[in-house]
Design a protein around this motif. Structure first.
Motif: not given
Length: 119
Positions: A18-22, A50-54, A73-74, A79-80
């Motif tokens: 599954l792929r979640l999107s936010c 978690r991921t850095m937004w940048s 994908d900024n 965020v996926y």
């Protein structure tokens, strides 16, 4: 304030994906870190990834390493969480969260999306 909306949950058989999107809106320029958490029935909410937004730095809890991938994908303020080789123990409500530059904790949360993995 940052508003977060998750999507992509559902029912899947063990071994499936599954792929979640936010999607984030509002003061997205204030976001430092984006994370995924989950809460299974009767259990406390736990950190997943978690991921850095940048971009650049990602981190995963041990139980999902090698199976889950967090990405962002900024341009789309999204965020996926790609989840592969799902197991019944991955069943939970998944939440995305944002931490702002001025906060030491996650200060914006989505409403959650249910992921159910059948055996």
């Amino acid at each position: 304030q940052v508003q977060l909306v998750e999507s992509g949950g559902g029912l899947v058989q063990a071994g499936g994906s599954l792929r979640l999107s936010c999607g984030a809106s509002g003061r997205t320029f204030s976001i430092s870190v984006m994370g995924w958490f989950r809460q299974a029935p009767g259990k406390e909410r736990e950190f997943v990834a978690r991921t850095m937004w940048s971009g650049g730095d990602t981190y995963y809890t041990d139980s999902v390493k090698g199976r889950f991938t967090i990405s962002r994908d900024n341009a789309k303020n999204t965020v996926y969480l790609q989840m592969n080789s799902l197991k019944p123990e991955d069943t939970a409500v998944y939440y995305c969260a944002a931490r702002s530059y001025t906060s030491i904790s996650y200060d914006s949360w989505g409403q959650g999306t249910q992921v159910t993995v059948s055996s």
